[in-house]
Design a protein around this motif. Structure first.
Motif, PDB file in Angstrom:
ATOM      1  N   ARG A   9     -81.954   6.888 120.337  1.00 18.63           N
ATOM      2  CA  ARG A   9     -81.603   6.895 121.768  1.00 18.63           C
ATOM      3  C   ARG A   9     -80.362   7.738 122.022  1.00 18.63           C
ATOM      4  O   ARG A   9     -80.300   8.494 122.993  1.00 18.63           O
ATOM      5  N   ARG A  10     -79.379   7.634 121.133  1.00 17.44           N
ATOM      6  CA  ARG A  10     -78.158   8.430 121.274  1.00 17.44           C
ATOM      7  C   ARG A  10     -78.479   9.916 121.153  1.00 17.44           C
ATOM      8  O   ARG A  10     -78.016  10.739 121.946  1.00 17.44           O
ATOM      9  N   GLU A  46     -73.576  14.920 139.973  1.00 19.55           N
ATOM     10  CA  GLU A  46     -73.908  13.499 140.072  1.00 19.55           C
ATOM     11  C   GLU A  46     -74.689  13.028 138.850  1.00 19.55           C
ATOM     12  O   GLU A  46     -74.444  11.934 138.326  1.00 19.55           O
ATOM     13  N   VAL A  47     -75.636  13.852 138.397  1.00 22.97           N
ATOM     14  CA  VAL A  47     -76.434  13.499 137.218  1.00 22.97           C
ATOM     15  C   VAL A  47     -75.542  13.464 135.976  1.00 22.97           C
ATOM     16  O   VAL A  47     -75.645  12.546 135.153  1.00 22.97           O
ATOM     17  N   LEU A  48     -74.649  14.429 135.828  1.00 19.25           N
ATOM     18  CA  LEU A  48     -73.738  14.438 134.683  1.00 19.25           C
ATOM     19  C   LEU A  48     -72.852  13.194 134.678  1.00 19.25           C
ATOM     20  O   LEU A  48     -72.632  12.582 133.621  1.00 19.25           O
ATOM     21  N   LEU A  49     -72.347  12.813 135.834  1.00 17.02           N
ATOM     22  CA  LEU A  49     -71.524  11.603 135.922  1.00 17.02           C
ATOM     23  C   LEU A  49     -72.334  10.373 135.519  1.00 17.02           C
ATOM     24  O   LEU A  49     -71.857   9.520 134.765  1.00 17.02           O
ATOM     25  N   TYR A  50     -73.575  10.286 136.003  1.00 18.20           N
ATOM     26  CA  TYR A  50     -74.439   9.170 135.631  1.00 18.20           C
ATOM     27  C   TYR A  50     -74.683   9.137 134.123  1.00 18.20           C
ATOM     28  O   TYR A  50     -74.600   8.086 133.485  1.00 18.20           O
ATOM     29  N   LEU A  51     -74.969  10.294 133.531  1.00 13.35           N
ATOM     30  CA  LEU A  51     -75.221  10.350 132.084  1.00 13.35           C
ATOM     31  C   LEU A  51     -73.984   9.936 131.290  1.00 13.35           C
ATOM     32  O   LEU A  51     -74.097   9.225 130.292  1.00 13.35           O
ATOM     33  N   LYS A  52     -72.816  10.372 131.740  1.00 15.86           N
ATOM     34  CA  LYS A  52     -71.573   9.970 131.069  1.00 15.86           C
ATOM     35  C   LYS A  52     -71.381   8.459 131.165  1.00 15.86           C
ATOM     36  O   LYS A  52     -70.980   7.814 130.185  1.00 15.86           O
ATOM     37  N   THR A  53     -71.676   7.905 132.332  1.00 16.17           N
ATOM     38  CA  THR A  53     -71.548   6.450 132.531  1.00 16.17           C
ATOM     39  C   THR A  53     -72.501   5.699 131.615  1.00 16.17           C
ATOM     40  O   THR A  53     -72.110   4.742 130.944  1.00 16.17           O
ATOM     41  N   ARG A  54     -73.752   6.141 131.567  1.00 11.02           N
ATOM     42  CA  ARG A  54     -74.746   5.479 130.707  1.00 11.02           C
ATOM     43  C   ARG A  54     -74.383   5.606 129.230  1.00 11.02           C
ATOM     44  O   ARG A  54     -74.537   4.666 128.461  1.00 11.02           O
ATOM     45  N   HIS A  56     -71.423   5.824 127.984  1.00  5.75           N
ATOM     46  CA  HIS A  56     -70.329   4.880 127.735  1.00  5.75           C
ATOM     47  C   HIS A  56     -70.844   3.438 127.709  1.00  5.75           C
ATOM     48  O   HIS A  56     -70.454   2.649 126.842  1.00  5.75           O
ATOM     49  N   GLN A  57     -71.733   3.081 128.637  1.00  6.14           N
ATOM     50  CA  GLN A  57     -72.273   1.719 128.696  1.00  6.14           C
ATOM     51  C   GLN A  57     -73.059   1.366 127.442  1.00  6.14           C
ATOM     52  O   GLN A  57     -72.923   0.275 126.895  1.00  6.14           O
TER      53      GLN A  57
END
Length: 66
Positions: A9-10, A46-54, A56-57
């Motif tokens: 997944r990573r 926006e997509v890059l920010l979402y991917l970074k958030t995911r 990290h999560q």
């Protein structure tokens, strides 16, 4: 999740991240032609920010941790 699945997944997320970062000149030209280039770049951010958030999560990774 088992270790192998986590690694896969990573790795998949890293590849997807790269696909968003990689410039697509044809797509960008189409956006210029349709006069929505800036909006395309807004979506990209926006997509890059979402991917970074995911990232990290799910993996506890920050930018540059790869």
């Amino acid at each position: 999740m088992d270790d192998l699945k986590t690694i896969k997944r990573r790795d998949a997320l890293s590849l997807f991240f790269e696909s968003v970062l990689k410039p697509d000149h044809e797509l960008r030209q189409d956006a210029h032609d349709q006069q929505c280039y800036h909006e395309l770049m807004e979506w990209r951010e926006e997509v890059l920010l979402y991917l970074k958030t995911r990232r990290h999560q799910e993996f506890g990774m920050q930018s540059g941790d790869e």
